[in-house]
Design a protein around this motif. Structure first.
Motif, PDB file in Angstrom:
ATOM      1  N   UNK A   1       0.832  -1.205   0.000  1.00 36.70           N
ATOM      2  CA  UNK A   1       0.000   0.000   0.000  1.00 36.70           C
ATOM      3  C   UNK A   1       0.867   1.256   0.000  1.00 36.70           C
ATOM      4  N   UNK A   2       2.054   1.109  -0.562  1.00 31.30           N
ATOM      5  CA  UNK A   2       2.909   2.271  -0.785  1.00 31.30           C
ATOM      6  C   UNK A   2       3.217   2.363  -2.277  1.00 31.30           C
ATOM      7  N   UNK A   3       3.429   1.223  -2.907  1.00 35.14           N
ATOM      8  CA  UNK A   3       3.814   1.200  -4.320  1.00 35.14           C
ATOM      9  C   UNK A   3       2.572   1.233  -5.205  1.00 35.14           C
ATOM     10  N   UNK A   4       2.537   2.227  -6.071  1.00 31.20           N
ATOM     11  CA  UNK A   4       1.383   2.341  -6.968  1.00 31.20           C
ATOM     12  C   UNK A   4       1.871   2.389  -8.420  1.00 31.20           C
ATOM     13  N   UNK A   5       0.929   2.262  -9.330  1.00 34.28           N
ATOM     14  CA  UNK A   5       1.239   2.387 -10.761  1.00 34.28           C
ATOM     15  C   UNK A   5       2.313   1.423 -11.201  1.00 34.28           C
ATOM     16  N   UNK A   6       3.282   1.939 -11.987  1.00 35.03           N
ATOM     17  CA  UNK A   6       4.324   1.070 -12.558  1.00 35.03           C
ATOM     18  C   UNK A   6       5.288   0.517 -11.525  1.00 35.03           C
ATOM     19  N   UNK A   7       5.265   1.135 -10.350  1.00 36.71           N
ATOM     20  CA  UNK A   7       6.177   0.609  -9.314  1.00 36.71           C
ATOM     21  C   UNK A   7       5.598  -0.630  -8.642  1.00 36.71           C
ATOM     22  N   UNK A   8       4.347  -0.891  -8.904  1.00 41.03           N
ATOM     23  CA  UNK A   8       3.711  -2.060  -8.275  1.00 41.03           C
ATOM     24  C   UNK A   8       4.062  -3.321  -9.075  1.00 41.03           C
ATOM     25  N   UNK A   9       5.295  -3.727  -8.915  1.00 40.14           N
ATOM     26  CA  UNK A   9       5.806  -4.895  -9.653  1.00 40.14           C
ATOM     27  C   UNK A   9       5.562  -6.149  -8.804  1.00 40.14           C
ATOM     28  N   UNK A  10       5.112  -7.243  -9.425  1.00 39.15           N
ATOM     29  CA  UNK A  10       4.839  -8.440  -8.616  1.00 39.15           C
ATOM     30  C   UNK A  10       6.031  -8.862  -7.762  1.00 39.15           C
ATOM     31  N   UNK A  11       5.706  -9.250  -6.536  1.00 41.61           N
ATOM     32  CA  UNK A  11       6.777  -9.615  -5.599  1.00 41.61           C
ATOM     33  C   UNK A  11       6.434 -10.945  -4.934  1.00 41.61           C
ATOM     34  N   UNK A  12       7.449 -11.758  -4.781  1.00 42.73           N
ATOM     35  CA  UNK A  12       7.209 -13.116  -4.284  1.00 42.73           C
ATOM     36  C   UNK A  12       8.252 -13.484  -3.230  1.00 42.73           C
ATOM     37  N   UNK A  13       7.830 -14.336  -2.314  1.00 41.75           N
ATOM     38  CA  UNK A  13       8.773 -14.807  -1.292  1.00 41.75           C
ATOM     39  C   UNK A  13       9.606 -15.953  -1.859  1.00 41.75           C
ATOM     40  N   UNK A  14      10.757 -16.182  -1.266  1.00 41.15           N
ATOM     41  CA  UNK A  14      11.635 -17.253  -1.754  1.00 41.15           C
ATOM     42  C   UNK A  14      11.015 -18.638  -1.548  1.00 41.15           C
ATOM     43  N   UNK A  15      10.171 -18.778  -0.528  1.00 41.77           N
ATOM     44  CA  UNK A  15       9.711 -20.127  -0.162  1.00 41.77           C
ATOM     45  C   UNK A  15       8.894 -20.808  -1.272  1.00 41.77           C
ATOM     46  N   UNK A  16       7.806 -20.180  -1.764  1.00 40.00           N
ATOM     47  CA  UNK A  16       7.063 -20.849  -2.844  1.00 40.00           C
ATOM     48  C   UNK A  16       7.886 -20.964  -4.121  1.00 40.00           C
ATOM     49  N   UNK A  17       8.766 -20.014  -4.337  1.00 37.23           N
ATOM     50  CA  UNK A  17       9.630 -20.020  -5.524  1.00 37.23           C
ATOM     51  C   UNK A  17      10.559 -21.245  -5.475  1.00 37.23           C
ATOM     52  N   UNK A  18      11.155 -21.486  -4.321  1.00 35.11           N
ATOM     53  CA  UNK A  18      12.051 -22.640  -4.175  1.00 35.11           C
ATOM     54  C   UNK A  18      11.252 -23.943  -4.196  1.00 35.11           C
ATOM     55  N   UNK A  19      10.085 -23.908  -3.582  1.00 39.12           N
ATOM     56  CA  UNK A  19       9.247 -25.113  -3.561  1.00 39.12           C
ATOM     57  C   UNK A  19       8.953 -25.557  -4.987  1.00 39.12           C
ATOM     58  N   UNK A  20       8.635 -24.582  -5.831  1.00 38.30           N
ATOM     59  CA  UNK A  20       8.319 -24.920  -7.226  1.00 38.30           C
ATOM     60  C   UNK A  20       9.519 -25.585  -7.899  1.00 38.30           C
ATOM     61  N   UNK A  21      10.694 -25.039  -7.642  1.00 32.63           N
ATOM     62  CA  UNK A  21      11.893 -25.623  -8.269  1.00 32.63           C
ATOM     63  C   UNK A  21      12.108 -27.046  -7.750  1.00 32.63           C
ATOM     64  N   UNK A  22      12.015 -27.204  -6.440  1.00 28.22           N
ATOM     65  CA  UNK A  22      12.277 -28.518  -5.836  1.00 28.22           C
ATOM     66  C   UNK A  22      11.294 -29.577  -6.329  1.00 28.22           C
TER      67      UNK A  22
END
Ligand code: SF4
Ligand code: SF4
Lengths: 307, 534
Positions: B357-378
């Motif tokens: 609720x600070x980043x708006x418009x083009x600055x609102x880039x998708x952000x993800x935690x490492x945990x689901x990202x690593x889970x997907x790889x594993x």
């Protein structure tokens, strides 16, 4: 019309105005940052272990699942049975639950008095020997009233006993705490006595409510019941003016804070509200912010710091 | 226990110390720490003539004593003016609604006390009750800032005096809470004492310019000026990563080259730069996994986008916003599809939840935690894994920011269950976990004897949980691993394991999740985890 009815009308108006004012105050505050706390009840299958949509890969591409059933499963035990207290402070639950559940019963009792009064005005007899509806109202009123009075009197007494004797809350008990519990106890004990000695089927209490509809032009009501009703009326007016308005604000604590996980997407209504808030002028006076009351939030957040 | 009760109003009464903490009051730990000689030394801080130290036996902020009465009065006035600003929408829209509700609705029932590891570990010291600090603030606000406060404030909440003693102690007291919000979870109403700690720190920082040095001068300020709170500028960080790449290449037999500033990469990975300095095997292991899985990724050398830390989360909304905006700008410049935050709980929560609720418009880039990202790889089969390489007892610490406060509970567990045959949970765990005791900045704060305080008090419960998780296997012959997928938690766990000499006495090592993954990768040389103290 006697003074007691005037007090009840005034109390009801105060209650409504106080509740509306409180809701308005909370609702008119700007959007806030996210500050959720898990488990979040509407998370459906993940709710039982406290999971969130952040557990999904590329979560922003997935449809957001909002489980109403799961939310109700979280809410109802909390509202009716104060589950958090059951889990985290059992000795207090044994006191607080009867008090609160007793009050719910009394609210139900008041509702039944209103229904009964309206039915009587429509010439429906209520009491032993009445038809099915009249009989149901009669017994339900007695049941709700008696249960409410017993539970909440016990609860209020034991809460007061805890306030006065438990070293855990020693130093955290103010004059207002004692006053509030005593005010409840006074009203409840008067009601208990009126129930036992004067009005065992609450028919006089119903008559009082009927008189409220007819501006006092109804059956005569004993002064014990009038006193009981005045005391309950005063409580009704007082509670929303105090921290006891948590009967209302707990909704906001849960829905607008703990469970508020609404993500901000480009072009959303939420984004508009954030943009508006970022435009508020700021006057914090720490040197690293250099806020002057004219620069707004976004200006300061995008400013370079002195190197 | 026959300790003298410390009342809320006592905070205003000048004395050498408001409270003392003594080893005999601390709850016992499991063997071998049930013997006094196996415990680290407890060295209560003496009073100082220069520094405000009248709260307890330690100092976190180290506030210089005002030289004159006038100076004291001016600071008191400033505090009050800051407190008032907290309740205006212009100055505090980010937390106004939350704070107002929390200030108005505490039933003072003390249910929250038992949830707090600091209160428990201190031997139930009144000053460390979650509600103590809140009640001081509540009473000051109600008495001095609300109409009719002199009467109604006292009637509703009890009395308090506002003087320099109160403020000096309150400033330190704002740094005796990990802002882990475990207490808030148990409140039957929903009141949040951690929020009051947070807002109190803001009054000191945003109005009075006072904060723990490690968080402000050496933290967010250094990060905004140089690029990282570690002091690394872009050249140095790239150099260090080159070393790490070489080391990883040697260790794994794979050729590792960290990509920098790759435009159009799918993933911008942002580490807590402390990892690069203190635990290089962590960013190294990330590089190994991402390369092996064929991910299109990059680091950014933009100031401060190679350091994910954001200490503003704990004391200053503007410092927080300044850093997240720069992180987002770097991602936007590179045109990445998403930002993935490395193993750092507070960075993850800041970028994903608070910044949402600070980043708006083009600055609102998708952000993800490492945990689901690593889970997907594993689980995708892109890397080959041999769980027998991780056949030693492993337990998992849940970083509060990522778990209780973001709901990321299962991905890391699914990974660990797959690759660690001897995994066991701590009790309690998941969203009901205990903080490591390093939360809200403590892990990086070690001035005076604060580190000792952290070991004995704020970290005690977590240490106890770790010992219990390895019950029956505490012998130094069995190497054991505490997986803490968060940089700050690792720092705190390192400090208390070291303080209790747990490597020598019990062979307990700590590290992140990626190290366990690489240790199990069958395509790399065995023995990625080095069983030696670091
Ligand atoms: S914060 Fe909640 S649990 Fe703690 S004293 Fe207040 S009402 Fe009770
Ligand atoms: S937030 Fe955590 S450390 Fe702070 S009072 Fe609550 S339980 Fe204790």
């Amino acid at each position: 019309m006697s003074l007691s009815y005037l007090i009840t009308y005034a109390a009801f108006i105060t209650f409504v105005v106080a509740v509306v004012a409180r809701i308005h105050k909370i609702e008119s505050m700007p959007v806030h940052l996210r500050w959720e706390l898990y488990p979040v009840a509407h998370e459906g299958k993940r709710a039982h272990y406290g999971g969130s949509y952040f557990e999904e890969l590329n979560w922003w591409t997935k449809p957001r699942k909002f489980s109403l059933i799961s939310e109700l499963k979280g809410m109802i035990p909390e509202m009716l049975f104060i589950k958090a207290l059951w889990e985290n402070n059992r000795p207090l639950w044994y006191r607080s639950f009867p008090f609160h559940f007793g009050l719910y019963c009394l609210i139900g009792w008041a509702g039944l008095l209103v229904v009964g009064a309206a039915a009587q005005m429509a010439n429906l007899y209520i009491g032993v020997g009445a038809g099915a509806v009249g009989l149901a109202i009669h017994y339900l009123t007695i049941f709700a009233g008696a249960a409410g009075l017993i539970l909440s009197t016990f609860g209020a007494l034991s809460l007061l006993q805890r306030r006065l004797t438990d070293p855990e809350v020693d130093g955290y008990t103010s004059a207002a705490h004692i006053f509030n519990l005593c005010a409840f106890l006074l009203a409840l004990i008067v009601a208990d006595l009126a129930f036992v000695l004067v009005d065992r089927d609450f028919s006089i209490a119903r008559a009082y409510v009927q008189n409220l509809f007819t501006f006092g032009n109804g059956p005569a009501v004993s002064s014990a019941i009038a006193l009981e009703m005045v005391l309950f009326s005063l409580l009704m007016a007082y509670v929303p003016l105090t921290h006891m308005s948590h009967f209302l604000t707990k909704y906001y604590f849960y829905h607008k804070i703990r469970w508020d996980d609404e993500p901000n997407f480009k072009g959303s209504e939420l984004e508009k509200r954030i943009t508006q808030a970022l435009g508020y002028p700021v006057s914090w006076s720490a040197p690293h912010l250099k806020a002057d009351g004219k620069k707004n939030w976004a200006d300061i957040a995008t400013e370079e710091v002195d190197k | 226990m026959s300790k003298k009760k410390i009342r809320v109003e006592d905070i205003s009464k000048p004395s050498e110390k408001l409270t003392h903490t003594e080893v005999k009051d601390f709850p016992p730990l499991p063997p071998p720490y049930d013997k006094l000689e196996n415990l680290p030394k407890w060295d209560p801080l003496k009073c100082s003539n220069e520094i405000e130290s009248s709260l307890d036996d330690t100092i976190a902020v180290a506030l210089p004593k005002p030289k004159t009465k006038q100076e004291e009065q001016e600071l008191v006035r400033k505090f009050l003016s800051g407190l008032e600003k907290l309740f205006t929408k212009e100055n505090n829209w980010p937390f106004l609604q939350l704070l107002t509700l929390t200030m108005e609705h505490c039933a003072k029932c003390q249910t929250c006390s038992d949830a707090c590891h600091i209160f428990e570990a201190s031997g139930r010291n009144d000053v460390y009750r979650p509600a103590y600090r809140s009640e001081v603030v509540r009473r000051i606000y109600n008495k001095y800032l609300k109409p009719g406060g002199k009467f109604f404030g006292k009637w509703k909440h009890g009395d308090i005096d506002l003087n320099w003693t109160t403020i000096a102690r309150l400033c330190e007291l704002a740094y005796r809470c990990n802002i882990c919000r475990r207490c808030a979870q148990t409140c039957p109403i929903g009141v949040d004492n951690a929020l009051i700690t947070h807002e109190l720190r803001k009054v000191f920082s945003q109005e009075m310019g006072i904060a723990a040095k490690e968080l402000h001068d050496k933290g967010s300020m250094l990060q905004l000026k140089v690029g990282s709170s570690t002091g690394m500028n872009p050249l140095v960080v790239k150099d260090n990563m080159d070393f790490i790449d070489e080391d990883m290449t040697d260790k794994t037999g794979m050729t590792i080259k960290t990509p920098w500033d790759k435009s159009g990469a799918d993933v911008l990975l942002i580490h807590n730069a402390g990892e690069i300095m203190a635990w290089p095997e962590n960013p190294g292991a990330f590089a190994v996994i991402l390369e092996a899985a064929g991910i299109s990724w990059t680091l950014s050398s933009e100031v401060p986008a190679y350091d994910g830390i954001n200490y503003g989360l704990w004391y200053d909304d503007f410092q927080l916003a300044r850093v997240v905006i720069k992180h987002a700008q770097a991602a936007k410049k590179l045109g990445v599809k998403k930002i993935v935050v490395g193993e750092c709980g507070h960075s993850t929560k800041t970028l994903m939840v608070i910044a949402d609720r600070v980043l708006t418009g083009d600055l609102n880039i998708p952000r993800e935690a490492a945990m689901p990202f690593l889970e997907d790889i594993v689980f995708s089969g892109r890397i080959k894994l041999d769980p027998s390489r991780n056949d030693f007892p492993v337990t998992l610490h849940d970083p509060c920011n990522m778990v209780r406060l973001m709901g990321i509970v299962e991905p890391q567990r699914r990974v660990i269950r797959k690759i660690c045959p001897q995994f066991r949970e701590m009790t309690p765990h998941g969203v009901h976990n205990y903080c490591c005791g390093g939360g809200s900045g403590f892990a990086i704060m070690s001035g005076y004897n604060f580190q000792t305080w952290r070991k004995h008090i704020s970290g005690r419960k977590k240490f106890e949980q770790i010992l219990n998780a390895f019950k029956g296997q505490l012998s130094p012959d069995i190497p054991k691993y505490v997986c803490a997928p968060c940089s700050n938690c690792k720092g705190q766990i390192r400090d208390f394991l070291f303080g209790y000499d747990a490597w020598e006495k019990c062979r307990i090592l700590y590290g992140g999740l990626v190290e366990l993954i690489v240790n199990a990768m069958s395509d790399v040389k065995p023995g990625f985890i080095e069983w030696e103290w670091h």
